[in-house]
Design an enzyme around this catalytic site. Sequence first.
Site, PDB file in Angstrom:
ATOM      1  CG  HIS A 164      28.611  -7.061   8.141  1.00  0.00           C
ATOM      2  ND1 HIS A 164      29.423  -6.527   6.804  1.00  0.00           N
ATOM      3  CD2 HIS A 164      29.532  -5.956   8.894  1.00  0.00           C
ATOM      4  CE1 HIS A 164      29.363  -4.456   7.097  1.00  0.00           C
ATOM      5  NE2 HIS A 164      29.998  -5.467   8.658  1.00  0.00           N
ATOM      6  CB  SER A 285       9.432 -31.703  -1.015  1.00  0.00           C
ATOM      7  OG  SER A 285       9.735 -32.087  -2.469  1.00  0.00           O
ATOM      8  CE  LYS A 291      13.306 -29.007   0.761  1.00  0.00           C
ATOM      9  NZ  LYS A 291      14.326 -28.251   0.301  1.00  0.00           N
ATOM     10  CD  GLU A 298      10.317 -20.518   1.181  1.00  0.00           C
ATOM     11  OE1 GLU A 298      10.528 -21.027   0.394  1.00  0.00           O
ATOM     12  OE2 GLU A 298       9.654 -21.706   2.105  1.00  0.00           O
ATOM     13  CE  LYS A 333     -12.232   3.851  -6.420  1.00  0.00           C
ATOM     14  NZ  LYS A 333     -11.870   4.930  -7.446  1.00  0.00           N
TER      15      LYS A 333
HETATM   16  N1  ARG Z   1     -15.910   5.169 -10.366  1.00  0.00           N
HETATM   17  C1  ARG Z   1     -15.459   5.994  -9.919  1.00  0.00           C
HETATM   18  C2  ARG Z   1     -13.901   5.949  -9.330  1.00  0.00           C
HETATM   19  O1  ARG Z   1     -14.161   5.662  -9.222  1.00  0.00           O
HETATM   20  C3  ARG Z   1     -16.478   7.786  -9.618  1.00  0.00           C
HETATM   21  C4  ARG Z   1     -16.312   8.854 -10.034  1.00  0.00           C
HETATM   22  C5  ARG Z   1     -16.233   9.116 -11.319  1.00  0.00           C
HETATM   23  N2  ARG Z   1     -15.937  10.553 -11.507  1.00  0.00           N
HETATM   24  C6  ARG Z   1     -16.571  11.046 -12.974  1.00  0.00           C
HETATM   25  N3  ARG Z   1     -16.760  11.935 -13.183  1.00  0.00           N
HETATM   26  N4  ARG Z   1     -16.540  10.423 -13.980  1.00  0.00           N
HETATM   27  O2  ARG Z   1     -13.037   7.980  -9.700  1.00  0.00           O
END
Ligand code: ARG
Length: 465
Positions: A164, A285, A291, A298, A333
Amino acid sequence: MTQNQLDKKSEAWSALFSEPMSDLVKRYTASVFFDKRLWQADIEGSLAHAGMLTAQGVISAQDHAAIESGMKQIREEIESGRFEWKLDLEDVHLNIEARLTQLVGDAGKRLHTGRSRNDQVATDVRLWLRGEIDLIGGLLVDLQKSLLDLAEKNVEVILPGFTHLQVAQPVSFGHHMLAYVEMFARDAERMADVRRRVNRLPLGAAALAGTSYPLDREAVAKALGMEGVCQNSLDAVSDRDFAIEFASAASLAMVHISRLSEELVLWMSQSFGFIDIADRFCTGSSIMPQKKNPDVPELARGKTGRVVGHLMALITLMKGQPLAYNKDNQEDKEPLFDTVDTLKDTLRIFSEMVGGITVKPEAMEAAALRGYATATDLADYLVKKGLPFRDAHETVAHAVKAAISHKVDLSELPLTVLKGFNPTIDKDVYDVLSLRGSLTARNILGGTAPAQVHQQIARHRARLK
Ligand code: ARG
């Protein structure tokens, strides 16, 4: 697609389309400016696919040789920055395939036999992520080693352990650091476990249903060093659970980093004064000349939110998607890339920063003394003299109250005063009332006694060799 069409996707996708995409739609649907990062995996996967197509008699040895030499050139062009990435060609896969066809003609057009971008992209992401997981595994080892070094130097340093955020019991600073070693060891285990499921091959699933060509999927898996083949084509092209699992393991690692960060920030504040962090990890700072701010911990604490956010993005991306591949998955991605970048940078900087921590034992011990950290030891002492634990607990509460009112530590109360709380108390009580006595007494597996801490350090060293 013909060569002409590949070059001129700015016109229309295929003969089926009567009008070209607008620039806005092109930009909205393209991924090349982030997925070009997958280029090495894309080439590696294509070469394995081409090698297998040749072995299976689907394409000729001549075509195979042309594909290999074309890919060699493409590799050089990308590495040297000469490769021209085209938004019109949407993604990394079409960019590389189009360039290959430009370089080697029909052989390039045969590469995509028995393959779809759906199984191609799933393969690329898995190959790329596998490599990153291996790098992260190494960085987790480095961090554990830095923490072990710091622990080993400070086994005998006594820190108030908190519950705590109130002073609870004295602990060895080395023991405290080893708690983080345990956390990062589990993070490494989790990464290794995720890797097994990342490292399976989607290629051969084609668009969604498999393919009519006699592909040898096992051979491709073997060529790519993968542990197995995805056994259902629909699942292979569509699920991104491996990425979600990875983001989850990464989030936990960042959460552990954030806990350590919070402690470092607290400990470096004037109110604690337990440690100092080397200047190269701090900033000043612009207005307050006195500082020195612990910016690195952080920021790491803040970046934890970012990584956990990516986990939420990925898991929400998957939710409710019908089989099989959907374009939604292109959105896997950027969160995945940023998770990897953030985690790697953070682990690297922490390994270095831990080496730049100066421990201030006097401040830690003084804080432990202010908090009556050995009260439990007095209770345990009374239990050994025959008192039931609950009674001992109550007796010690009275002793602490008296010590508070006299503004002294328990160990500074005279024996006559202590005897007043319980007549069985003798002068050997002062052995257990000292911080060191308390520490040494916790000589149990997993406990904070220096002997135990040394054993744990030896175990970790052997494990991390
Ligand atoms: N750029 C697409 C992805 O990242 C690749 C696959 C796309 N396939 C499709 N049938 N449009 O998923």
